[in-house]
Every structure is written in structure tokens, then in C-alpha cells.
Design a protein around this motif. Structure first.
Motif, mmCIF file in Angstrom:
data_model
loop_
_atom_site.group_PDB
_atom_site.id
_atom_site.type_symbol
_atom_site.label_atom_id
_atom_site.label_comp_id
_atom_site.label_asym_id
_atom_site.label_seq_id
_atom_site.Cartn_x
_atom_site.Cartn_y
_atom_site.Cartn_z
ATOM 1 N N SER A 19 -14.969 8.766 -12.405
ATOM 2 C CA SER A 19 -13.912 8.049 -13.111
ATOM 3 C C SER A 19 -12.572 8.208 -12.395
ATOM 4 N N VAL A 20 -12.266 9.409 -11.953
ATOM 5 C CA VAL A 20 -11.022 9.652 -11.231
ATOM 6 C C VAL A 20 -10.998 8.845 -9.942
ATOM 7 N N LEU A 21 -12.106 8.791 -9.225
ATOM 8 C CA LEU A 21 -12.160 8.033 -7.974
ATOM 9 C C LEU A 21 -11.967 6.540 -8.212
ATOM 10 N N VAL A 22 -12.555 6.001 -9.257
ATOM 11 C CA VAL A 22 -12.402 4.574 -9.559
ATOM 12 C C VAL A 22 -10.953 4.255 -9.908
ATOM 13 N N VAL A 23 -10.336 5.072 -10.747
ATOM 14 C CA VAL A 23 -8.934 4.846 -11.124
ATOM 15 C C VAL A 23 -8.036 4.976 -9.903
ATOM 16 N N LEU A 24 -8.277 5.968 -9.060
ATOM 17 C CA LEU A 24 -7.490 6.139 -7.845
ATOM 18 C C LEU A 24 -7.602 4.917 -6.957
ATOM 19 N N HIS A 25 -8.801 4.389 -6.804
ATOM 20 C CA HIS A 25 -9.021 3.227 -5.954
ATOM 21 C C HIS A 25 -8.364 1.976 -6.531
ATOM 22 N N LYS A 26 -8.417 1.806 -7.834
ATOM 23 C CA LYS A 26 -7.840 0.620 -8.476
ATOM 24 C C LYS A 26 -6.320 0.669 -8.519
ATOM 25 N N ARG A 27 -5.741 1.815 -8.822
ATOM 26 C CA ARG A 27 -4.295 1.929 -9.002
ATOM 27 C C ARG A 27 -3.540 2.224 -7.711
ATOM 28 N N PHE A 28 -4.144 2.928 -6.787
ATOM 29 C CA PHE A 28 -3.471 3.342 -5.567
ATOM 30 C C PHE A 28 -4.336 3.033 -4.337
ATOM 31 N N PRO A 29 -4.527 1.754 -3.995
ATOM 32 C CA PRO A 29 -5.418 1.425 -2.874
ATOM 33 C C PRO A 29 -4.907 1.932 -1.524
ATOM 34 N N GLY A 30 -3.593 1.943 -1.325
ATOM 35 C CA GLY A 30 -3.053 2.444 -0.057
ATOM 36 C C GLY A 30 -3.299 3.930 0.110
ATOM 37 N N THR A 31 -3.115 4.682 -0.951
ATOM 38 C CA THR A 31 -3.362 6.121 -0.918
ATOM 39 C C THR A 31 -4.843 6.404 -0.682
ATOM 40 N N THR A 32 -5.692 5.626 -1.336
ATOM 41 C CA THR A 32 -7.133 5.797 -1.149
ATOM 42 C C THR A 32 -7.518 5.529 0.305
ATOM 43 N N ARG A 33 -6.915 4.484 0.889
ATOM 44 C CA ARG A 33 -7.212 4.151 2.285
ATOM 45 C C ARG A 33 -6.775 5.281 3.218
ATOM 46 N N ARG A 34 -5.568 5.804 3.010
ATOM 47 C CA ARG A 34 -5.090 6.903 3.851
ATOM 48 C C ARG A 34 -5.956 8.153 3.695
ATOM 49 N N LEU A 35 -6.405 8.424 2.480
ATOM 50 C CA LEU A 35 -7.274 9.573 2.236
ATOM 51 C C LEU A 35 -8.609 9.395 2.964
ATOM 52 N N ARG A 36 -9.168 8.187 2.900
ATOM 53 C CA ARG A 36 -10.440 7.945 3.585
ATOM 54 C C ARG A 36 -10.297 8.085 5.094
#
Length: 77
Positions: A19-36
Motif C-alpha cells: 500500500s505504501v509503495l502504491v501511494v508513493l508511486h501515485k503521489r510522488f512519481p518523480g521521487t519514485t523514479r529517483r529511488l528506483r
């Protein structure tokens, strides 16, 4: 602690993490991309075993051709 209760806690923890990963991906796509990218780059270095390089390629986000201000959600095209 019984094995059934431990399994129940593990399933709830996995559901919460997903659930945390889905919310992170939906709300903060740039942050998710940098983390990946940050997670994938060390795995893709030369000299790593094949399975590590494959994991790094799987983790790495798809390349984008958008501007620097784009969050990378890919909803514009």
C-alpha cells in the motif's frame, strides 16, 4: 507466539508495504523514479553477477524523453 499468528502478521506487513509503495508511486512519481535509479545503479555496475544485473535492469525505470520538470507519470502521452 504461534506460527499462525506470525503468518498473519507477515501478511499484514506485506499488504501495508504494498500500500505504501502504491501511494508513493501515485503521489510522488518523480521521487519514485529517483529511488528506483538509486537502487538500480549499484546493481548494474560492471563485474556484478548476472542475477544482480538482471535485478538492476528490472528495477530501473523506463527511459523518458520528457522535460526536466516532468514527474514521469506518463499521463501526457
Amino acid at each position: 507466539m504461534s506460527a499462525g499468528l506470525l503468518l498473519q502478521y507477515a501478511v499484514v506487513a506485506l499488504a501495508a508495504a504494498a500500500s505504501v509503495l502504491v501511494v508513493l508511486h501515485k503521489r510522488f512519481p518523480g521521487t519514485t523514479r529517483r529511488l528506483r535509479v538509486a537502487l538500480a545503479l549499484p546493481l548494474l555496475r560492471a563485474g556484478r553477477p548476472g542475477w544482480m544485473r538482471a535485478l538492476g535492469r528490472w528495477l530501473a525505470p523506463a527511459p523518458t524523453t520528457t522535460g526536466k520538470d516532468c514527474g514521469g507519470c506518463d499521463s501526457c502521452g
